[in-house]
Each structure stands twice: as structure tokens, then as C-alpha cells.
Design a protein around this motif. Structure first.
Motif, PDB file in Angstrom:
ATOM      1  N   LEU A   1      15.315   0.084  75.458  1.00 20.77           N
ATOM      2  CA  LEU A   1      14.086   0.177  74.612  1.00 20.77           C
ATOM      3  C   LEU A   1      14.983   0.194  73.249  1.00 20.77           C
ATOM      4  O   LEU A   1      14.170  -0.452  72.136  1.00 20.77           O
ATOM      5  CB  LEU A   1      13.334   0.985  75.178  1.00 20.77           C
ATOM      6  CG  LEU A   1      12.050   1.054  74.147  1.00 20.77           C
ATOM      7  CD1 LEU A   1      11.288  -0.130  74.062  1.00 20.77           C
ATOM      8  CD2 LEU A   1      10.947   2.182  74.685  1.00 20.77           C
ATOM      9  N   THR A   2      16.015   1.026  73.084  1.00 22.88           N
ATOM     10  CA  THR A   2      16.459   1.263  71.987  1.00 22.88           C
ATOM     11  C   THR A   2      17.023  -0.158  71.070  1.00 22.88           C
ATOM     12  O   THR A   2      17.037  -0.006  70.020  1.00 22.88           O
ATOM     13  CB  THR A   2      17.678   2.062  71.882  1.00 22.88           C
ATOM     14  OG1 THR A   2      18.795   1.576  72.788  1.00 22.88           O
ATOM     15  CG2 THR A   2      17.354   3.458  72.378  1.00 22.88           C
TER      16      THR A   2
ATOM     17  N   ILE B   1       3.687   7.422  71.160  1.00 20.68           N
ATOM     18  CA  ILE B   1       4.571   8.628  72.018  1.00 20.68           C
ATOM     19  C   ILE B   1       5.868   8.473  71.352  1.00 20.68           C
ATOM     20  O   ILE B   1       6.332   7.325  70.924  1.00 20.68           O
ATOM     21  CB  ILE B   1       4.559   8.444  73.448  1.00 20.68           C
ATOM     22  CG1 ILE B   1       3.417   8.454  73.887  1.00 20.68           C
ATOM     23  CG2 ILE B   1       5.658   9.295  73.895  1.00 20.68           C
ATOM     24  CD1 ILE B   1       3.181   7.936  75.550  1.00 20.68           C
ATOM     25  N   ALA B   2       6.447   9.694  70.890  1.00 23.07           N
ATOM     26  CA  ALA B   2       7.788   9.710  70.239  1.00 23.07           C
ATOM     27  C   ALA B   2       8.921  10.044  71.353  1.00 23.07           C
ATOM     28  O   ALA B   2       8.307  10.998  72.059  1.00 23.07           O
ATOM     29  CB  ALA B   2       7.809  10.812  69.159  1.00 23.07           C
ATOM     30  N   VAL B   3       9.665   9.375  71.515  1.00 25.92           N
ATOM     31  CA  VAL B   3      10.626   9.374  72.610  1.00 25.92           C
ATOM     32  C   VAL B   3      12.096   9.700  72.012  1.00 25.92           C
ATOM     33  O   VAL B   3      12.300   8.818  70.981  1.00 25.92           O
ATOM     34  CB  VAL B   3      10.619   8.562  73.746  1.00 25.92           C
ATOM     35  CG1 VAL B   3       9.461   8.548  74.615  1.00 25.92           C
ATOM     36  CG2 VAL B   3      10.854   7.049  73.353  1.00 25.92           C
ATOM     37  N   SER B   4      13.024  10.459  72.510  1.00 21.06           N
ATOM     38  CA  SER B   4      14.271  10.672  71.963  1.00 21.06           C
ATOM     39  C   SER B   4      15.116   9.326  72.431  1.00 21.06           C
ATOM     40  O   SER B   4      14.811   8.725  73.290  1.00 21.06           O
ATOM     41  CB  SER B   4      14.840  11.939  72.559  1.00 21.06           C
ATOM     42  OG  SER B   4      15.329  11.705  74.033  1.00 21.06           O
ATOM     43  N   LYS B   5      16.105   9.184  71.742  1.00 22.19           N
ATOM     44  CA  LYS B   5      17.014   7.671  71.833  1.00 22.19           C
ATOM     45  C   LYS B   5      17.681   7.866  73.511  1.00 22.19           C
ATOM     46  O   LYS B   5      17.703   6.869  74.032  1.00 22.19           O
ATOM     47  CB  LYS B   5      18.226   7.746  70.750  1.00 22.19           C
ATOM     48  CG  LYS B   5      19.238   6.783  70.735  1.00 22.19           C
ATOM     49  CD  LYS B   5      20.073   6.740  69.757  1.00 22.19           C
ATOM     50  CE  LYS B   5      20.844   5.432  69.590  1.00 22.19           C
ATOM     51  NZ  LYS B   5      21.745   5.361  68.754  1.00 22.19           N
TER      52      LYS B   5
ATOM     53  N   GLY C   1      15.502   8.326  62.588  1.00 23.21           N
ATOM     54  CA  GLY C   1      16.574   9.358  62.593  1.00 23.21           C
ATOM     55  C   GLY C   1      17.090   9.317  64.256  1.00 23.21           C
ATOM     56  O   GLY C   1      17.282  10.275  65.008  1.00 23.21           O
ATOM     57  N   GLY C   2      17.049   8.017  64.954  1.00 19.00           N
ATOM     58  CA  GLY C   2      17.292   7.981  66.422  1.00 19.00           C
ATOM     59  C   GLY C   2      16.335   7.970  67.271  1.00 19.00           C
ATOM     60  O   GLY C   2      16.468   7.615  68.328  1.00 19.00           O
ATOM     61  N   ASN C   3      15.192   8.722  66.866  1.00 14.89           N
ATOM     62  CA  ASN C   3      14.025   8.803  67.710  1.00 14.89           C
ATOM     63  C   ASN C   3      13.008   7.601  67.481  1.00 14.89           C
ATOM     64  O   ASN C   3      13.106   7.103  66.530  1.00 14.89           O
ATOM     65  CB  ASN C   3      13.258  10.187  67.492  1.00 14.89           C
ATOM     66  CG  ASN C   3      13.851  11.359  67.615  1.00 14.89           C
ATOM     67  OD1 ASN C   3      14.923  11.473  68.660  1.00 14.89           O
ATOM     68  ND2 ASN C   3      14.172  12.246  66.881  1.00 14.89           N
ATOM     69  N   LEU C   4      12.405   7.219  68.385  1.00 13.77           N
ATOM     70  CA  LEU C   4      11.763   6.093  68.657  1.00 13.77           C
ATOM     71  C   LEU C   4      10.206   6.601  68.513  1.00 13.77           C
ATOM     72  O   LEU C   4       9.886   7.433  69.365  1.00 13.77           O
ATOM     73  CB  LEU C   4      12.033   5.124  69.830  1.00 13.77           C
ATOM     74  CG  LEU C   4      13.237   4.630  69.983  1.00 13.77           C
ATOM     75  CD1 LEU C   4      13.759   3.919  71.178  1.00 13.77           C
ATOM     76  CD2 LEU C   4      13.737   3.798  68.715  1.00 13.77           C
ATOM     77  N   ILE C   5       9.490   5.800  67.980  1.00 14.50           N
ATOM     78  CA  ILE C   5       7.996   5.931  68.135  1.00 14.50           C
ATOM     79  C   ILE C   5       7.497   4.684  68.840  1.00 14.50           C
ATOM     80  O   ILE C   5       7.811   3.586  68.392  1.00 14.50           O
ATOM     81  CB  ILE C   5       7.060   6.083  66.864  1.00 14.50           C
ATOM     82  CG1 ILE C   5       7.610   7.117  65.791  1.00 14.50           C
ATOM     83  CG2 ILE C   5       5.545   6.149  67.084  1.00 14.50           C
ATOM     84  CD1 ILE C   5       7.350   8.504  66.258  1.00 14.50           C
ATOM     85  N   VAL C   6       7.118   4.699  69.875  1.00 15.31           N
ATOM     86  CA  VAL C   6       6.568   3.622  70.731  1.00 15.31           C
ATOM     87  C   VAL C   6       5.059   3.678  71.095  1.00 15.31           C
ATOM     88  O   VAL C   6       4.494   4.684  71.225  1.00 15.31           O
ATOM     89  CB  VAL C   6       7.169   3.455  72.225  1.00 15.31           C
ATOM     90  CG1 VAL C   6       8.792   3.256  71.885  1.00 15.31           C
ATOM     91  CG2 VAL C   6       7.325   4.553  73.009  1.00 15.31           C
ATOM     92  N   LYS C   7       4.467   2.515  71.272  1.00 14.55           N
ATOM     93  CA  LYS C   7       3.063   2.245  71.878  1.00 14.55           C
ATOM     94  C   LYS C   7       2.926   1.987  73.007  1.00 14.55           C
ATOM     95  O   LYS C   7       3.552   0.760  73.593  1.00 14.55           O
ATOM     96  CB  LYS C   7       2.225   1.441  70.895  1.00 14.55           C
ATOM     97  CG  LYS C   7       0.683   1.197  71.130  1.00 14.55           C
ATOM     98  CD  LYS C   7       0.204   0.061  70.427  1.00 14.55           C
ATOM     99  CE  LYS C   7      -1.326  -0.037  70.807  1.00 14.55           C
ATOM    100  NZ  LYS C   7      -1.742  -1.388  70.166  1.00 14.55           N
ATOM    101  N   VAL C   8       2.244   2.708  74.057  1.00 16.46           N
ATOM    102  CA  VAL C   8       2.099   2.462  75.256  1.00 16.46           C
ATOM    103  C   VAL C   8       0.903   2.847  75.730  1.00 16.46           C
ATOM    104  O   VAL C   8       0.488   3.990  75.647  1.00 16.46           O
ATOM    105  CB  VAL C   8       3.386   3.161  76.097  1.00 16.46           C
ATOM    106  CG1 VAL C   8       3.300   4.540  76.272  1.00 16.46           C
ATOM    107  CG2 VAL C   8       3.091   2.390  77.707  1.00 16.46           C
TER     108      VAL C   8
END
Length: 70
Positions: A4-5, A58-62, A46-53
Motif C-alpha cells: 500500500l505504501t 484511518i491513519a496507519v504507520s508505514k 511523514g511516513g504515515n498514511l491516511i487511507v479511506k476504507v
């Protein structure tokens, strides 16, 4: 298949596989990351991702995002 990254911001992808230890997979499933569902990368900060699911952001770490294959 890619993690996903590496997804493009704003592009909808289908989750193909969730990797990692069983407890990590279960945690991601509880958040709505299940194989076959759609996920959209909203932003990468900053390496963290904001995703829509499933209509949620939702924010998830790298590290977690590396385990989600699209």
C-alpha cells in the motif's frame, strides 16, 4: 501486487492480501482491511498514511501499510 505504501494518492485499489503475524492481520481486519475490499490512499505524511476504507479514514504507520498488498 505491491504494498500500500507504493500506491498513488487518490487512486482506489483492491486489497489482495494482508501479511504479517496473526495478531497484526487480526488488528488490520478489525480496522476494515480485508482482502477484496477497496482502499484509497488519501495522504502520506511523514511516513504515515491516511487511507479511506469502508467510508472511514484511518491513519496507519508505514510498517503496517507495508503488510497490506494491493
Amino acid at each position: 501486487m505491491m504494498p500500500l505504501t507504493l500506491a498513488t494518492v487518490g487512486e482506489e485499489n483492491i486489497i489482495r492480501k494482508i501479511g504479517g503475524k496473526p495478531e497484526v492481520r487480526q488488528h488490520l481486519e478489525n480496522l476494515g482491511f480485508v482482502a477484496g475490499s477497496a482502499v484509497t490512499l488519501v495522504n502520506a505524511i511523514g511516513g504515515n498514511l491516511i487511507v479511506k476504507v469502508k467510508e472511514s479514514r484511518i491513519a496507519v504507520s508505514k510498517e503496517m501499510a507495508q503488510k497490506i498488498m494491493v
